[in-house]
Design a protein around this motif. Structure first.
Motif, PDB file in Angstrom:
ATOM      1  N   LYS A 129       0.830  -1.205   0.000  1.00 43.67           N
ATOM      2  CA  LYS A 129       0.000   0.000   0.000  1.00 43.67           C
ATOM      3  C   LYS A 129       0.867   1.260   0.000  1.00 43.67           C
ATOM      4  O   LYS A 129       0.569   2.238  -0.693  1.00 43.67           O
ATOM      5  CB  LYS A 129      -0.929  -0.001   1.216  1.00 43.67           C
ATOM      6  N   LEU A 130       1.957   1.223   0.789  1.00 41.46           N
ATOM      7  CA  LEU A 130       2.860   2.367   0.832  1.00 41.46           C
ATOM      8  C   LEU A 130       3.479   2.615  -0.538  1.00 41.46           C
ATOM      9  O   LEU A 130       3.548   3.757  -1.002  1.00 41.46           O
ATOM     10  CB  LEU A 130       3.963   2.132   1.866  1.00 41.46           C
ATOM     11  N   PHE A 131       3.902   1.528  -1.212  1.00 39.44           N
ATOM     12  CA  PHE A 131       4.469   1.658  -2.554  1.00 39.44           C
ATOM     13  C   PHE A 131       3.441   2.249  -3.511  1.00 39.44           C
ATOM     14  O   PHE A 131       3.767   3.057  -4.371  1.00 39.44           O
ATOM     15  CB  PHE A 131       4.952   0.300  -3.062  1.00 39.44           C
ATOM     16  N   GLY A 132       2.185   1.815  -3.377  1.00 41.10           N
ATOM     17  CA  GLY A 132       1.137   2.323  -4.250  1.00 41.10           C
ATOM     18  C   GLY A 132       0.878   3.806  -4.040  1.00 41.10           C
ATOM     19  O   GLY A 132       0.734   4.567  -5.002  1.00 41.10           O
ATOM     20  N   ILE A 133       0.837   4.224  -2.765  1.00 41.61           N
ATOM     21  CA  ILE A 133       0.604   5.637  -2.447  1.00 41.61           C
ATOM     22  C   ILE A 133       1.748   6.502  -2.957  1.00 41.61           C
ATOM     23  O   ILE A 133       1.537   7.529  -3.622  1.00 41.61           O
ATOM     24  CB  ILE A 133       0.420   5.826  -0.927  1.00 41.61           C
ATOM     25  N   VAL A 134       2.979   6.076  -2.646  1.00 45.59           N
ATOM     26  CA  VAL A 134       4.151   6.853  -3.070  1.00 45.59           C
ATOM     27  C   VAL A 134       4.256   6.880  -4.593  1.00 45.59           C
ATOM     28  O   VAL A 134       4.573   7.914  -5.192  1.00 45.59           O
ATOM     29  CB  VAL A 134       5.442   6.277  -2.447  1.00 45.59           C
ATOM     30  N   GLY A 135       3.977   5.753  -5.232  1.00 43.83           N
ATOM     31  CA  GLY A 135       4.007   5.698  -6.690  1.00 43.83           C
ATOM     32  C   GLY A 135       3.005   6.659  -7.310  1.00 43.83           C
ATOM     33  O   GLY A 135       3.298   7.317  -8.317  1.00 43.83           O
ATOM     34  N   SER A 136       1.832   6.745  -6.707  1.00 45.31           N
ATOM     35  CA  SER A 136       0.811   7.673  -7.209  1.00 45.31           C
ATOM     36  C   SER A 136       1.261   9.124  -7.062  1.00 45.31           C
ATOM     37  O   SER A 136       1.027   9.958  -7.947  1.00 45.31           O
ATOM     38  CB  SER A 136      -0.509   7.458  -6.451  1.00 45.31           C
ATOM     39  N   ILE A 137       1.929   9.428  -5.932  1.00 40.69           N
ATOM     40  CA  ILE A 137       2.442  10.781  -5.713  1.00 40.69           C
ATOM     41  C   ILE A 137       3.499  11.124  -6.761  1.00 40.69           C
ATOM     42  O   ILE A 137       3.519  12.236  -7.312  1.00 40.69           O
ATOM     43  CB  ILE A 137       3.022  10.919  -4.288  1.00 40.69           C
ATOM     44  N   ILE A 138       4.386  10.157  -7.046  1.00 40.21           N
ATOM     45  CA  ILE A 138       5.427  10.375  -8.057  1.00 40.21           C
ATOM     46  C   ILE A 138       4.801  10.637  -9.416  1.00 40.21           C
ATOM     47  O   ILE A 138       5.189  11.565 -10.135  1.00 40.21           O
ATOM     48  CB  ILE A 138       6.378   9.161  -8.132  1.00 40.21           C
ATOM     49  N   LEU A 139       3.819   9.814  -9.791  1.00 43.21           N
ATOM     50  CA  LEU A 139       3.168   9.965 -11.097  1.00 43.21           C
ATOM     51  C   LEU A 139       2.457  11.311 -11.211  1.00 43.21           C
ATOM     52  O   LEU A 139       2.580  12.018 -12.220  1.00 43.21           O
ATOM     53  CB  LEU A 139       2.179   8.820 -11.320  1.00 43.21           C
ATOM     54  N   LEU A 140       1.740  11.691 -10.149  1.00 37.47           N
ATOM     55  CA  LEU A 140       1.042  12.977 -10.145  1.00 37.47           C
ATOM     56  C   LEU A 140       2.044  14.125 -10.227  1.00 37.47           C
ATOM     57  O   LEU A 140       1.827  15.103 -10.968  1.00 37.47           O
ATOM     58  CB  LEU A 140       0.192  13.107  -8.882  1.00 37.47           C
ATOM     59  N   SER A 141       3.156  13.996  -9.502  1.00 39.21           N
ATOM     60  CA  SER A 141       4.184  15.037  -9.523  1.00 39.21           C
ATOM     61  C   SER A 141       4.741  15.232 -10.925  1.00 39.21           C
ATOM     62  O   SER A 141       4.999  16.364 -11.355  1.00 39.21           O
ATOM     63  CB  SER A 141       5.320  14.678  -8.557  1.00 39.21           C
ATOM     64  N   PHE A 142       4.920  14.117 -11.637  1.00 39.24           N
ATOM     65  CA  PHE A 142       5.441  14.213 -12.998  1.00 39.24           C
ATOM     66  C   PHE A 142       4.514  15.034 -13.881  1.00 39.24           C
ATOM     67  O   PHE A 142       4.963  15.942 -14.595  1.00 39.24           O
ATOM     68  CB  PHE A 142       5.624  12.823 -13.605  1.00 39.24           C
ATOM     69  N   PHE A 143       3.211  14.759 -13.837  1.00 40.84           N
ATOM     70  CA  PHE A 143       2.284  15.485 -14.703  1.00 40.84           C
ATOM     71  C   PHE A 143       2.127  16.947 -14.272  1.00 40.84           C
ATOM     72  O   PHE A 143       1.899  17.816 -15.117  1.00 40.84           O
ATOM     73  CB  PHE A 143       0.939  14.768 -14.750  1.00 40.84           C
ATOM     74  N   VAL A 144       2.275  17.220 -12.967  1.00 41.38           N
ATOM     75  CA  VAL A 144       2.277  18.616 -12.513  1.00 41.38           C
ATOM     76  C   VAL A 144       3.501  19.339 -13.071  1.00 41.38           C
ATOM     77  O   VAL A 144       3.406  20.488 -13.530  1.00 41.38           O
ATOM     78  CB  VAL A 144       2.265  18.685 -10.966  1.00 41.38           C
ATOM     79  N   ILE A 145       4.658  18.668 -13.058  1.00 38.25           N
ATOM     80  CA  ILE A 145       5.885  19.261 -13.600  1.00 38.25           C
ATOM     81  C   ILE A 145       5.725  19.544 -15.092  1.00 38.25           C
ATOM     82  O   ILE A 145       6.143  20.602 -15.585  1.00 38.25           O
ATOM     83  CB  ILE A 145       7.088  18.335 -13.353  1.00 38.25           C
ATOM     84  N   VAL A 146       5.115  18.601 -15.827  1.00 37.63           N
ATOM     85  CA  VAL A 146       4.894  18.816 -17.264  1.00 37.63           C
ATOM     86  C   VAL A 146       3.957  20.004 -17.481  1.00 37.63           C
ATOM     87  O   VAL A 146       4.186  20.831 -18.376  1.00 37.63           O
ATOM     88  CB  VAL A 146       4.320  17.543 -17.926  1.00 37.63           C
ATOM     89  N   TRP A 147       2.923  20.110 -16.656  1.00 36.27           N
ATOM     90  CA  TRP A 147       1.985  21.235 -16.768  1.00 36.27           C
ATOM     91  C   TRP A 147       2.703  22.562 -16.513  1.00 36.27           C
ATOM     92  O   TRP A 147       2.537  23.530 -17.269  1.00 36.27           O
ATOM     93  CB  TRP A 147       0.838  21.047 -15.773  1.00 36.27           C
ATOM     94  N   ILE A 148       3.510  22.612 -15.452  1.00 37.19           N
ATOM     95  CA  ILE A 148       4.281  23.822 -15.150  1.00 37.19           C
ATOM     96  C   ILE A 148       5.253  24.129 -16.281  1.00 37.19           C
ATOM     97  O   ILE A 148       5.441  25.288 -16.666  1.00 37.19           O
ATOM     98  CB  ILE A 148       5.040  23.655 -13.816  1.00 37.19           C
ATOM     99  N   TRP A 149       5.873  23.074 -16.840  1.00 34.81           N
ATOM    100  CA  TRP A 149       6.814  23.245 -17.945  1.00 34.81           C
ATOM    101  C   TRP A 149       6.121  23.909 -19.134  1.00 34.81           C
ATOM    102  O   TRP A 149       6.670  24.839 -19.731  1.00 34.81           O
ATOM    103  CB  TRP A 149       7.367  21.887 -18.348  1.00 34.81           C
ATOM    104  N   MET A 150       4.920  23.447 -19.466  1.00 29.74           N
ATOM    105  CA  MET A 150       4.194  24.036 -20.599  1.00 29.74           C
ATOM    106  C   MET A 150       3.917  25.509 -20.364  1.00 29.74           C
ATOM    107  O   MET A 150       4.090  26.348 -21.259  1.00 29.74           O
ATOM    108  CB  MET A 150       2.871  23.284 -20.825  1.00 29.74           C
ATOM    109  N   LYS A 151       3.481  25.843 -19.147  1.00 28.82           N
ATOM    110  CA  LYS A 151       3.159  27.239 -18.834  1.00 28.82           C
ATOM    111  C   LYS A 151       4.425  28.104 -18.818  1.00 28.82           C
ATOM    112  O   LYS A 151       4.398  29.257 -19.255  1.00 28.82           O
ATOM    113  CB  LYS A 151       2.461  27.319 -17.470  1.00 28.82           C
ATOM    114  N   LYS A 152       5.527  27.542 -18.312  1.00 31.15           N
ATOM    115  CA  LYS A 152       6.768  28.299 -18.184  1.00 31.15           C
ATOM    116  C   LYS A 152       7.405  28.602 -19.534  1.00 31.15           C
ATOM    117  O   LYS A 152       7.853  29.719 -19.790  1.00 31.15           O
ATOM    118  CB  LYS A 152       7.752  27.520 -17.304  1.00 31.15           C
ATOM    119  N   TYR A 153       7.461  27.585 -20.405  1.00 32.36           N
ATOM    120  CA  TYR A 153       8.214  27.736 -21.644  1.00 32.36           C
ATOM    121  C   TYR A 153       7.386  28.270 -22.812  1.00 32.36           C
ATOM    122  O   TYR A 153       7.949  28.620 -23.850  1.00 32.36           O
ATOM    123  CB  TYR A 153       8.857  26.401 -22.031  1.00 32.36           C
ATOM    124  N   ALA A 154       6.072  28.365 -22.658  1.00 29.99           N
ATOM    125  CA  ALA A 154       5.234  28.825 -23.765  1.00 29.99           C
ATOM    126  C   ALA A 154       5.585  30.243 -24.214  1.00 29.99           C
ATOM    127  O   ALA A 154       5.533  30.563 -25.400  1.00 29.99           O
ATOM    128  CB  ALA A 154       3.758  28.753 -23.371  1.00 29.99           C
TER     129      ALA A 154
END
Length: 208
Positions: free
Chosen positions: A109-134
Motif C-alpha cells: 500500500k505504501l508503494f502504491g501511495i508513493v508511486g501515485s504521488i510520483i506519477l502525479l508530480s510528474f504530470f504537474v511538472i509537465v503542466w508547469i513546464w508548458m506554462k513556463k516555456y510557452a
C-alpha cells in the motif's frame, strides 16, 4: 567577502565530488571484488568488513558527497543560509530513516501511495513546464525541451523500478531468478544526460 564565499563553495563542491568518486567508483571496485569471491565471514577479516569504517564510508559516500556539493553550491550562489543547513539535516535524516526503519519492511500500500504521488508530480511538472516555456524564445524552449526529455526518462525509471522490486515480493514470481534491471540503469543515465544538456544550454544562453 564574496570571493571568500565562492572559494568556500567551490572547496566544498570538490571535496564532495572527490569523496563520492573515491568510494562510490574506486571503492566499489575493491569491495565488489571481495563480495564476488568471498563469503561475508571471509570479507569481514579484510579492510572491507561489514560495519567497519571503510564499509560505512562507502555506503554513505554518495550521500555525503552530494550533500557537500549541494552545500557548496548554495554557498557559492549566496542563496538563503537556511538551505545550507536544512538540506544536510533533511537528506541525511531521510537516508537514516530509510536504512534503519522503512527499508526493512515491504508494504504494498505504501508503494502504491508513493508511486501515485510520483506519477502525479510528474504530470504537474509537465503542466508547469508548458506554462513556463510557452512564452520564452526558441533557444530557451530547446534548452527546456532537453530537460523535459530527461524527466520523461526519470518517470519511466520509477515505473520500471517499481515493477522490478515488487516482483521479489510476489508469490507468482517465487523461485525465479532476481531481476537484472538494465532498463532502469539506461533510463537513469539518459535522464541525467538530457537534464544535464538542458541545464548546460540554459547556462550558455545566459552568457550570450
Amino acid at each position: 567577502m564574496k570571493m571568500k564565499k565562492q572559494t568556500m563553495g567551490l572547496t566544498l563542491f570538490w571535496i564532495g565530488l572527490l569523496l563520492a568518486v573515491a568510494f562510490a567508483a574506486i571503492g566499489t571496485r575493491g569491495l565488489l571484488g571481495n563480495l564476488r569471491t568471498l563469503t561475508i565471514e571471509e570479507n569481514n577479516t579484510t579492510i572491507w568488513a561489514d560495519g567497519g569504517l571503510l564499509w560505512i564510508l562507502w555506503g554513505f559516500s554518495v550521500t555525503l558527497g552530494a550533500v557537500l556539493a549541494g552545500i557548496g553550491a548554495f554557498v557559492y550562489v549566496k542563496t538563503k543560509p537556511a538551505f545550507s543547513w536544512l538540506t544536510p539535516i533533511g537528506v541525511i535524516g531521510v537516508v537514516f530513516a530509510m536504512l534503519m526503519v522503512w527499508s526493512k519492511v515491504y508494504n504494498a500500500k505504501l508503494f502504491g501511495i508513493v508511486g501515485s504521488i510520483i506519477l502525479l508530480s510528474f504530470f504537474v511538472i509537465v503542466w508547469i513546464w508548458m506554462k513556463k516555456y510557452a512564452g520564452l524564445d526558441i533557444q530557451e524552449k530547446i534548452a527546456g525541451s532537453y530537460k523535459l526529455i530527461g524527466y520523461i526518462f526519470w518517470i519511466n525509471t520509477s515505473w520500471f523500478l517499481c515493477g522490478e522490486t515488487s516482483r521479489m515480493h510476489l508469490k507468482a514470481f517465487e523461485g525465479l531468478n532476481p531481476p537484472t534491471p538494465i532498463e532502469v540503469i539506461v533510463f537513469l543515465v539518459l535522464g541525467w544526460f538530457f537534464v544535464m544538456i538542458g541545464d548546460y544550454k540554459e547556462m550558455r544562453l545566459k552568457k550570450i
